[in-house]
Structures are given as structure tokens and as C-alpha cells.
Scaffold this motif. Structure first.
Motif, PDB file in Angstrom:
ATOM      1  N   UNK A  22       0.829  -1.209   0.000  1.00  0.00           N
ATOM      2  CA  UNK A  22       0.000   0.000   0.000  1.00  0.00           C
ATOM      3  C   UNK A  22       0.867   1.264   0.000  1.00  0.00           C
ATOM      4  N   UNK A  23       1.967   1.231   0.747  1.00  0.00           N
ATOM      5  CA  UNK A  23       2.859   2.391   0.794  1.00  0.00           C
ATOM      6  C   UNK A  23       3.529   2.608  -0.563  1.00  0.00           C
ATOM      7  N   UNK A  24       3.887   1.517  -1.220  1.00  0.00           N
ATOM      8  CA  UNK A  24       4.477   1.622  -2.560  1.00  0.00           C
ATOM      9  C   UNK A  24       3.496   2.277  -3.529  1.00  0.00           C
ATOM     10  N   UNK A  25       2.239   1.872  -3.407  1.00  0.00           N
ATOM     11  CA  UNK A  25       1.198   2.459  -4.269  1.00  0.00           C
ATOM     12  C   UNK A  25       1.112   3.969  -4.025  1.00  0.00           C
ATOM     13  N   UNK A  26       1.178   4.374  -2.757  1.00  0.00           N
ATOM     14  CA  UNK A  26       1.098   5.793  -2.419  1.00  0.00           C
ATOM     15  C   UNK A  26       2.298   6.564  -2.980  1.00  0.00           C
ATOM     16  N   UNK A  27       3.497   6.002  -2.809  1.00  0.00           N
ATOM     17  CA  UNK A  27       4.695   6.674  -3.324  1.00  0.00           C
ATOM     18  C   UNK A  27       4.649   6.768  -4.840  1.00  0.00           C
ATOM     19  N   UNK A  28       4.238   5.683  -5.494  1.00  0.00           N
ATOM     20  CA  UNK A  28       4.199   5.669  -6.959  1.00  0.00           C
ATOM     21  C   UNK A  28       3.212   6.710  -7.477  1.00  0.00           C
ATOM     22  N   UNK A  29       2.082   6.820  -6.786  1.00  0.00           N
ATOM     23  CA  UNK A  29       1.079   7.831  -7.168  1.00  0.00           C
ATOM     24  C   UNK A  29       1.647   9.229  -6.987  1.00  0.00           C
TER      25      UNK A  29
END
Lengths: 148, 114
Positions: A22-29
Motif C-alpha cells: 500500500x505504501x508503494x502504491x502511495x509513493x508511486x502515485x
């Protein structure tokens, strides 16, 4: 989440895997990757995190997984480290060859390499460090890709 | 969102409607137990409807492969129905698309079983 470099030390659990994803998704966004690339980045991180807590740390409550995210002008760099026995990179078979195609496991690192621009695996003592790089649009790698 | 399953029978074919995520610790164990249970009960013509599956990780892919080989080893057939683009792309990348018999129409899929 405003810093360009953040690191989390997490228990060896599936909850940690989900948190890393989930954190990766946030950073990528935040970096501005499109939806497809955000999903690929999150998936690559999930695969690396599963390897860390399951194959590396073997769910050992005494062992931790470290997940680091760094946003540079050129890329999103993600580093995942475990405290396991260390991965023998040379022992990882190609899951797409006919003799391995119907095996149940062994596709995690293959998917990480498919979804990221660069995957580096370093054996520590103890543990394994996986560094994954996704270049932002306009970087040298993407320009090279676009010119093909 | 964890995985949900429901099972129905159409012309002797067991159709399993799956929704949610097939991942380590969520759907993969559910899928494994479900397929083994079906095979144990003698149901060996199985169509997995993945139309509402939002996400599969390598563990989930492994469970699909395991389900395929489990059914085949019992003389049965397991086919896939309604792949989303994400799942389709994953099976392409892993070269499993040619292993599975993939259908996009339920009626045609049902009639394709021997």
C-alpha cells in the motif's frame, strides 16, 4: 508523507507485506506514475516483501523487514531488506522454461524484473537486500524504450 | 478485499465464481482448499470464473497452476473464464496463457468440456 526518503522497519508478517504494498502504491502515485505503472510497482514490492518475510525471515518474530522508499529526480528507488540466511541468486530458475512452467512457486523475482526497470539483489550477512528502480517519465531509460 | 467464492453447476460443469484478491494469505489458500474439495467430491470439470478478480500475486498464480495440475492429474479439466486485462497480462508475462484453456464466453466454455 512529504519526505523524499522514508524507511520502515516492520515485523515479518503478512500485514507488513500489505503495508509495504500500500505504501508503494502511495509513493508511486505521488511520483506521478500512471495507474498501470503504480500497480506494477506495488506488485513488485509485494513480491519482494513476501520473499523477505516468508523465504528470508520465515515469519520469525525476532527478525525484521526494512522497506525504504526514495524519490530522486530520475526514479523511485525501493529497497527491501530481510535478516534471513541470504538468497542465492544463481539458484533461481527461469520460471518460463518448459520444465518450470507448471511449478507452483518461483515467479516472484521474475515478476519484479518484469515490472521494474532495474532489480539488484545483494546478499548481506545475514540477509538479502533487494533494490528496485522505476524510472520516471523522460529519464534516459524511458527515452531509450520510446525510441525502440 | 479478500477473495469470495461461490460454486454452481451448469450441464455437469462446476463453475466457480471468484471475486477479490488471490494473494498469499488471502485467496490462495481458499482456492487451494476449494479445488481439492471439488476434486475429492468427484467434480473434475471445473471452470474458474475470474471476471471479478481484481488482483493476483505470484502466490495466486501458483495456486492457479496447482489447481490446474491437481485436476488434470485426476483425469479432469480446469479452464479459466473472463480474465481481466491485469490477469490476462500476468498470464502472458509468465507464459502461462498457453498452458490454460482460457474462455471469454460462459456458454461456449461449458460446451467445450469433453
Amino acid at each position: 508523507m512529504t519526505a523524499n526518503r522514508v524507511s520502515y522497519t516492520l515485523d515479518s508478517s503478512l500485514e507488513s507485506v500489505n503495508m509495504a504494498e500500500e505504501t508503494a502504491q502511495q509513493f508511486a502515485t505521488r511520483v506521478g506514475f500512471d495507474e498501470d505503472n503504480c500497480l506494477k510497482i506495488a506488485m513488485a514490492v509485494r513480491e519482494a516483501a513476501v520473499n523477505a518475510v516468508l523465504h528470508g525471515n520465515a515469519y520469525d518474530p525476532q527478525k525484521k523487514m526494512t522497506v525504504g522508499f526514495e524519490i530522486t529526480p530520475r526514479a523511485l528507488v525501493i529497497t527491501i531488506t530481510d535478516q534471513g540466511q541470504g538468497l542465492d541468486v544463481n539458484s533461481i530458475p527461469d520460471p518460463t522454461t518448459p520444465e518450470n512452467l507448471l511449478k507452483q512457486s518461483g515467479r516472484g523475482i521474475f515478476l519484479m524484473r518484469a515490472f521494474m526497470d532495474e532489480v539488484r539483489i545483494r546478499v548481506l550477512s545475514p540477509g538479502t537486500e533487494v533494490t528496485m528502480v522505476k524510472n520516471v517519465s523522460g529519464s534516459a531509460a524511458n527515452q531509450k524504450e520510446a525510441s525502440k | 478485499m479478500t477473495m469470495k467464492t461461490s460454486t454452481r453447476q451448469v450441464n455437469g460443469i462446476t463453475i466457480v465464481d471468484l471475486s477479490g484478491r488471490i494473494t498469499l494469505g488471502e485467496g490462495s489458500a481458499v482456492l487451494r482448499d476449494l479445488v481439492r474439495d471439488l476434486v475429492t467430491k468427484g467434480q473434475r470439470k471445473i471452470l474458474l470464473n475470474l471476471g471479478d478478480v481484481t488482483y493476483i500475486d505470484s502466490s495466486g498464480i501458483g495456486e492457479l497452476v496447482s489447481a490446474f495440475t491437481t485436476v488434470r492429474n485426476q483425469g479432469g479439466e480446469l479452464k479459466l473464464l473472463n480474465l481481466t486485462k491485469k490477469v490476462h497480462d500476468l498470464l502472458q508475462i509468465t507464459k502461462l496463457y498457453t498452458v490454460f484453456d482460457v474462455k471469454d464466453d460462459e456458454a461456449m466454455a461449458v460446451s467445450s468440456f469433453k
